[in-house]
Motif scaffolding. Sequence first.
Motif, PDB file in Angstrom:
ATOM      1  N   VAL A  34       0.853  -1.186   0.000  1.00 42.51           N
ATOM      2  CA  VAL A  34       0.000   0.000   0.000  1.00 42.51           C
ATOM      3  C   VAL A  34       0.890   1.237   0.000  1.00 42.51           C
ATOM      4  CG1 VAL A  34      -0.223   0.069   2.539  1.00 42.51           C
ATOM      5  CG2 VAL A  34      -1.936   1.187   1.091  1.00 42.51           C
ATOM      6  N   VAL A  35       0.522   2.211  -0.819  1.00 48.36           N
ATOM      7  CA  VAL A  35       1.261   3.471  -0.909  1.00 48.36           C
ATOM      8  C   VAL A  35       0.452   4.532  -0.172  1.00 48.36           C
ATOM      9  CG1 VAL A  35       2.298   5.176  -2.448  1.00 48.36           C
ATOM     10  CG2 VAL A  35       2.167   2.770  -3.152  1.00 48.36           C
ATOM     11  N   VAL A  36       1.064   5.187   0.808  1.00 53.49           N
ATOM     12  CA  VAL A  36       0.352   6.184   1.612  1.00 53.49           C
ATOM     13  C   VAL A  36       1.126   7.499   1.618  1.00 53.49           C
ATOM     14  CG1 VAL A  36      -0.661   4.411   3.096  1.00 53.49           C
ATOM     15  CG2 VAL A  36       1.477   5.511   3.784  1.00 53.49           C
ATOM     16  N   SER A  37       0.394   8.580   1.845  1.00 54.04           N
ATOM     17  CA  SER A  37       0.998   9.906   1.948  1.00 54.04           C
ATOM     18  C   SER A  37      -0.069  10.881   2.401  1.00 54.04           C
ATOM     19  CB  SER A  37       1.563  10.354   0.590  1.00 54.04           C
ATOM     20  OG  SER A  37       2.080  11.673   0.669  1.00 54.04           O
ATOM     21  N   ARG A  38       0.360  11.958   3.025  1.00 50.61           N
ATOM     22  CA  ARG A  38      -0.580  13.034   3.339  1.00 50.61           C
ATOM     23  C   ARG A  38      -0.978  13.782   2.073  1.00 50.61           C
ATOM     24  NH1 ARG A  38       1.996  15.630   8.926  1.00 50.61           N
ATOM     25  NH2 ARG A  38       1.661  13.754  10.235  1.00 50.61           N
ATOM     26  N   ASN A  39      -0.203  13.599   1.025  1.00 48.02           N
ATOM     27  CA  ASN A  39      -0.469  14.236  -0.269  1.00 48.02           C
ATOM     28  C   ASN A  39      -1.025  13.179  -1.222  1.00 48.02           C
ATOM     29  OD1 ASN A  39      -0.493  15.584  -2.685  1.00 48.02           O
ATOM     30  ND2 ASN A  39       1.650  16.237  -2.620  1.00 48.02           N
ATOM     31  N   SER A  40      -2.333  13.184  -1.424  1.00 51.00           N
ATOM     32  CA  SER A  40      -2.969  12.176  -2.282  1.00 51.00           C
ATOM     33  C   SER A  40      -2.523  12.306  -3.732  1.00 51.00           C
ATOM     34  CB  SER A  40      -4.492  12.286  -2.197  1.00 51.00           C
ATOM     35  OG  SER A  40      -4.939  13.553  -2.641  1.00 51.00           O
ATOM     36  N   VAL A  41      -2.132  13.517  -4.144  1.00 50.21           N
ATOM     37  CA  VAL A  41      -1.638  13.716  -5.511  1.00 50.21           C
ATOM     38  C   VAL A  41      -0.351  12.938  -5.724  1.00 50.21           C
ATOM     39  CG1 VAL A  41      -0.777  15.425  -7.178  1.00 50.21           C
ATOM     40  CG2 VAL A  41      -2.724  15.993  -5.717  1.00 50.21           C
ATOM     41  N   ALA A  42       0.495  12.891  -4.710  1.00 54.20           N
ATOM     42  CA  ALA A  42       1.755  12.151  -4.799  1.00 54.20           C
ATOM     43  C   ALA A  42       1.504  10.656  -4.945  1.00 54.20           C
ATOM     44  CB  ALA A  42       2.614  12.429  -3.572  1.00 54.20           C
ATOM     45  N   VAL A  43       0.515  10.129  -4.202  1.00 58.03           N
ATOM     46  CA  VAL A  43       0.183   8.705  -4.302  1.00 58.03           C
ATOM     47  C   VAL A  43      -0.296   8.370  -5.704  1.00 58.03           C
ATOM     48  CG1 VAL A  43      -1.378   6.888  -3.501  1.00 58.03           C
ATOM     49  CG2 VAL A  43      -0.365   8.478  -1.854  1.00 58.03           C
ATOM     50  N   SER A  44      -1.226   9.173  -6.231  1.00 61.59           N
ATOM     51  CA  SER A  44      -1.756   8.918  -7.576  1.00 61.59           C
ATOM     52  C   SER A  44      -0.664   9.014  -8.628  1.00 61.59           C
ATOM     53  CB  SER A  44      -2.883   9.909  -7.903  1.00 61.59           C
ATOM     54  OG  SER A  44      -4.011   9.672  -7.088  1.00 61.59           O
ATOM     55  N   ALA A  45       0.200  10.017  -8.509  1.00 63.32           N
ATOM     56  CA  ALA A  45       1.284  10.184  -9.484  1.00 63.32           C
ATOM     57  C   ALA A  45       2.244   8.999  -9.427  1.00 63.32           C
ATOM     58  CB  ALA A  45       2.028  11.487  -9.216  1.00 63.32           C
ATOM     59  N   PHE A  46       2.543   8.523  -8.227  1.00 58.07           N
ATOM     60  CA  PHE A  46       3.457   7.392  -8.067  1.00 58.07           C
ATOM     61  C   PHE A  46       2.876   6.134  -8.723  1.00 58.07           C
ATOM     62  CE2 PHE A  46       5.388   3.925  -5.507  1.00 58.07           C
ATOM     63  CZ  PHE A  46       6.728   4.221  -5.740  1.00 58.07           C
ATOM     64  N   LEU A  47       1.607   5.867  -8.482  1.00 59.37           N
ATOM     65  CA  LEU A  47       0.965   4.694  -9.072  1.00 59.37           C
ATOM     66  C   LEU A  47       0.862   4.826 -10.591  1.00 59.37           C
ATOM     67  CD1 LEU A  47      -1.874   4.126  -6.440  1.00 59.37           C
ATOM     68  CD2 LEU A  47       0.253   2.834  -6.687  1.00 59.37           C
ATOM     69  N   GLU A  48       0.589   6.022 -11.075  1.00 64.19           N
ATOM     70  CA  GLU A  48       0.497   6.235 -12.517  1.00 64.19           C
ATOM     71  C   GLU A  48       1.849   6.032 -13.198  1.00 64.19           C
ATOM     72  OE1 GLU A  48      -1.212  10.089 -13.022  1.00 64.19           O
ATOM     73  OE2 GLU A  48      -3.224   9.439 -12.419  1.00 64.19           O
ATOM     74  N   VAL A  49       2.915   6.463 -12.541  1.00 63.92           N
ATOM     75  CA  VAL A  49       4.250   6.265 -13.110  1.00 63.92           C
ATOM     76  C   VAL A  49       4.602   4.779 -13.118  1.00 63.92           C
ATOM     77  CG1 VAL A  49       6.712   6.664 -12.724  1.00 63.92           C
ATOM     78  CG2 VAL A  49       5.111   8.570 -12.564  1.00 63.92           C
ATOM     79  N   LEU A  50       4.302   4.074 -12.035  1.00 59.52           N
ATOM     80  CA  LEU A  50       4.584   2.641 -11.996  1.00 59.52           C
ATOM     81  C   LEU A  50       3.821   1.893 -13.088  1.00 59.52           C
ATOM     82  CD1 LEU A  50       4.633   1.662  -8.205  1.00 59.52           C
ATOM     83  CD2 LEU A  50       6.518   2.399  -9.651  1.00 59.52           C
ATOM     84  N   SER A  51       2.586   2.304 -13.323  1.00 60.06           N
ATOM     85  CA  SER A  51       1.739   1.612 -14.305  1.00 60.06           C
ATOM     86  C   SER A  51       2.105   1.948 -15.739  1.00 60.06           C
ATOM     87  CB  SER A  51       0.270   1.970 -14.074  1.00 60.06           C
ATOM     88  OG  SER A  51       0.018   3.317 -14.455  1.00 60.06           O
TER      89      SER A  51
END
Length: 249
Positions: free
Chosen positions: A62-79
């Motif tokens: 699970v990827v967590v952060s206080r910044n939800s934009v960072a989580v989405s960007a991280f998952l989008e880059v991985l994908s």
Amino acid sequence: MLDQLDVEAIPPSSRKYPHILFDTSKVHGKAMLSVENLSKSVGGTPLFEGVNLTIGRGERVVVVSRNSVAVSAFLEVLSGAQEPDAGTVKWGESIRRSFLPKDYGHLFENDLSIIDWLRQYSKEKDEGFIRQFLGRMLFTGDESRKSVTVLSGGERVRCMIARLMLEDPQCLILDGPTNHLDLESITSLNTALAKRSGTLIFGSHDVELIESLSDRVIEITDDGLLDHQYNYTEFLERRIAKQGELVGA
């Protein structure tokens, strides 16, 4: 009141649970994903920088952060949905992956029936085959002929889950998978993911989902990425203990 209650007279619940089932093909070798010196920013503001990590076969991260934009960007880059500013994302040979993004509205802009929408993602074009996956997600009969442009948020997520089942990936990447889903669909998804043996990388605000599925926590902070090699429950316990130590100090 309980003594007077006639159980047999109570009408059965009309609620229906989707039948979500992921069949994961075997993956040879331990390497699933490796990331080197990965960085991404938005509008000049860094979201994460210099990230190095590996994710192995069968891990539930699970990827967590206080910044939800960072989580989405991280998952989008991985994908592969987004390109990083720097660094590389390397998947194991012949690894199939599927991505459920938080923003999927652009995938439903064409005026297609639900059947034709899902058929786009299938090598097998036979309608009977496609209907198997739609039926599991409660799209039956004439409902499967409905245009995807008029679907509700929950119906669109169910379409996306039908696509994930059809694609049969070895790695699932999910960003907010329970958003817009009703309780029955959330329960079915959680159960299916818990039974699944493949690799899972996800972000969510659903604490119950996170606690039941994660065995590793990747935390994106302002000071960098922290890789916690334990589940979310232990992650919270350690955080509370640390805060207590700071207060005591």
